[in-house]
Design an enzyme around this catalytic site. Structure first.
Site, mmCIF file in Angstrom:
data_model
loop_
_atom_site.group_PDB
_atom_site.id
_atom_site.type_symbol
_atom_site.label_atom_id
_atom_site.label_comp_id
_atom_site.label_asym_id
_atom_site.label_seq_id
_atom_site.Cartn_x
_atom_site.Cartn_y
_atom_site.Cartn_z
ATOM 1 N N SER A 84 0.845 -1.188 0.000
ATOM 2 C CA SER A 84 0.000 0.000 0.000
ATOM 3 C C SER A 84 0.879 1.236 0.000
ATOM 4 C CB SER A 84 -0.910 -0.011 1.241
ATOM 5 O OG SER A 84 -1.588 1.222 1.390
ATOM 6 N N GLY A 85 0.657 2.119 -0.961
ATOM 7 C CA GLY A 85 1.466 3.327 -1.054
ATOM 8 C C GLY A 85 0.937 4.438 -0.167
ATOM 9 N N LYS A 161 -5.608 -6.657 -2.079
ATOM 10 C CA LYS A 161 -4.964 -5.835 -3.094
ATOM 11 C C LYS A 161 -5.730 -6.052 -4.382
ATOM 12 C CE LYS A 161 -2.049 -2.812 -4.303
ATOM 13 N NZ LYS A 161 -1.879 -1.544 -3.594
ATOM 14 N N SER A 229 -7.005 -2.147 -1.131
ATOM 15 C CA SER A 229 -5.996 -1.213 -1.637
ATOM 16 C C SER A 229 -5.784 -1.491 -3.115
ATOM 17 C CB SER A 229 -4.683 -1.405 -0.867
ATOM 18 O OG SER A 229 -3.642 -0.628 -1.410
ATOM 19 N N ALA A 230 -5.927 -0.458 -3.957
ATOM 20 C CA ALA A 230 -5.820 -0.644 -5.402
ATOM 21 C C ALA A 230 -4.415 -0.307 -5.892
ATOM 22 C CB ALA A 230 -6.846 0.224 -6.126
ATOM 23 N N ARG A 314 -4.808 9.440 5.434
ATOM 24 C CA ARG A 314 -3.803 8.528 5.999
ATOM 25 C C ARG A 314 -2.983 9.222 7.084
ATOM 26 N NH1 ARG A 314 -3.369 6.430 0.544
ATOM 27 N NH2 ARG A 314 -1.828 8.028 0.020
ATOM 28 N N GLY A 334 -5.463 4.317 2.693
ATOM 29 C CA GLY A 334 -6.443 5.345 2.376
ATOM 30 C C GLY A 334 -7.495 4.866 1.396
ATOM 31 N N GLN A 339 -15.880 0.380 3.338
ATOM 32 C CA GLN A 339 -15.043 -0.244 4.377
ATOM 33 C C GLN A 339 -15.278 0.539 5.669
ATOM 34 O OE1 GLN A 339 -10.971 -0.532 2.331
ATOM 35 N NE2 GLN A 339 -12.346 0.361 0.806
ATOM 36 N N PRO A 341 -18.241 2.699 8.104
ATOM 37 C CA PRO A 341 -19.198 3.759 7.778
ATOM 38 C C PRO A 341 -18.504 4.925 7.095
ATOM 39 C CG PRO A 341 -18.630 3.837 10.104
ATOM 40 C CD PRO A 341 -17.986 2.585 9.559
ATOM 41 N N GLY A 344 -15.307 6.778 8.338
ATOM 42 C CA GLY A 344 -14.641 5.933 9.340
ATOM 43 C C GLY A 344 -13.983 4.739 8.682
#
Length: 353
Positions: A84-85, A161, A229-230, A314, A334, A339, A341, A344
């Site tokens: 994750s970046g 991912k 995470s994309a 983040r 981020g 994911q 509410p 959040g």
């Protein structure tokens, strides 16, 4: 066969830095054959053009191929690598190495269980749409079985991912006459994350249905344990399910809670109070509140044209959690579409008990 989960948290000096993992292997602290997943943070921008994720992933694959004496393609089939970046604020780049070892006897109660699942590769026109939701739900179910977790209530974090759309991928689909979900490559990250999260919620029974039209639109649908995470470095979803299950050995447990907003430190404190023991890893999601407010106070994260809101989020959530945990080696991702509410997101802690 009794299994024992192990988790190593290793600081890194850059995306290419595999030295800490290599040293752990050389010391005999870890057998590379037992590694089933690596989850990490790199110092890139976390956006479409964040090549630190692919750089770090390649470096890890090369190291594992060397130590396992196998082709890199074989590593891709046996180890899920989720980079994750974005280490904005005080977040510190690091790796979380998840291992499954054999043990002679199981613990008396449930212990940390790790399962891995992989979807097929997606066509560009499937990203952010129903096929990605359905395939993710299938792979989550498979990963639960892999971990020996029978109940959805025992799942405390599902790290995924997922792919995104690039200009080249969009054009390839158009040449075949296929339309994609969006021609905005950055928005494709949100759609992919959202579809993947809805797949988790569907698999765990958190929602009854996940229509394609709900992706990044119906915020009432979400998972309390999904973290997606994309990245540009893959075309499939790689899934790591973390929970507690009987039949596992060791001294690790995982628990989670849901942050209702970006400054909900109490969620992390509740997890710490329930677990006790020594903190081994912290994983969380972060998102700028779509209302433009946090507890009635205006924030400007969504109005900043220089720095995207995911980067602000983040840094904010990382700072809040660092203050609670007393450490900056935190996995904070981020973009929390579906994911937790709106505004959040889930926070999970692995502890030695």
């Amino acid at each position: 066969m009794t299994r024992r989960a192990r988790v190593l948290r290793l600081p890194t000096a850059g995306p290419q830095d595999t030295v800490p993992l290599a040293q752990a292997i050389d010391r005999g602290e870890i057998d590379p054959a037992t590694i089933v997943a690596i989850v990490g943070k790199t110092e890139g921008n976390g956006c479409v053009n964040d090549f630190t994720r692919g750089y770090a992933t390649l470096a890890l694959k090369l190291l594992l191929a060397e130590r396992l004496k196998c082709p890199m393609a074989e590593v891709e089939g046996r180890v899920a690598i989720v980079m994750s970046g974005g280490t904005e604020g005080g977040l510190s780049p690091h790796l979380l190495v998840f291992c499954r070892e054999t043990a002679t006897a199981a613990a008396t109660g449930s212990r940390l269980a790790i399962g891995v699942g992989l979807t097929r590769s997606f066509k560009p026109e499937e990203i952010g749409r129903a096929p990605q939701i359905a395939a993710t739900a299938e792979a989550v179910d498979s990963a639960m079985k892999d971990a020996g977790i029978a109940s959805a209530g025992d799942v405390h974090f599902v790290q995924i991912k997922c792919p995104l759309l690039t200009k080249e991928r969009i054009e390839e689909a158009e040449r075949r006459g296929a339309g994609v979900a969006t021609d905005d490559t950055y928005h494709s990250m949100a759609l992919s994350r959202g579809a993947s999260a809805l797949g988790v919620a569907l698999a765990l029974g958190e929602i009854k249905d996940a229509p394609q039209a709900a992706v990044c639109r119906d915020w009432s649908l979400y998972s309390r344990v999904a973290s997606t995470s994309a990245g540009v470095e893959l075309l499939r979803n790689e899934i790591v399910v973390l929970g507690n299950a009987p039949g596992w050995a060791g001294d690790l447990l995982i628990d989670h809670d849901v942050m209702t907003d970006a400054i909900d430190a109490e969620a992390a404190r509740r997890v710490l109070a329930r677990l006790g023991g020594e903190t081994v890893a912290v994983l969380a999601k972060a998102e700028a509140s779509p209302t433009g407010e946090i507890r009635g106070r205006r924030h400007t994260m969504l109005d900043d044209s220089d720095i995207h809101s995911t980067r602000h989020a983040r840094a904010l959530v990382g700072g809040v959690l660092a203050g609670v945990i007393g450490d900056t080696l935190l996995y904070v991702s981020g973009g929390a579409e579906h994911q937790g509410p709106p505004g959040g997101g889930p926070v999970a802690i692995i502890a030695k008990v």
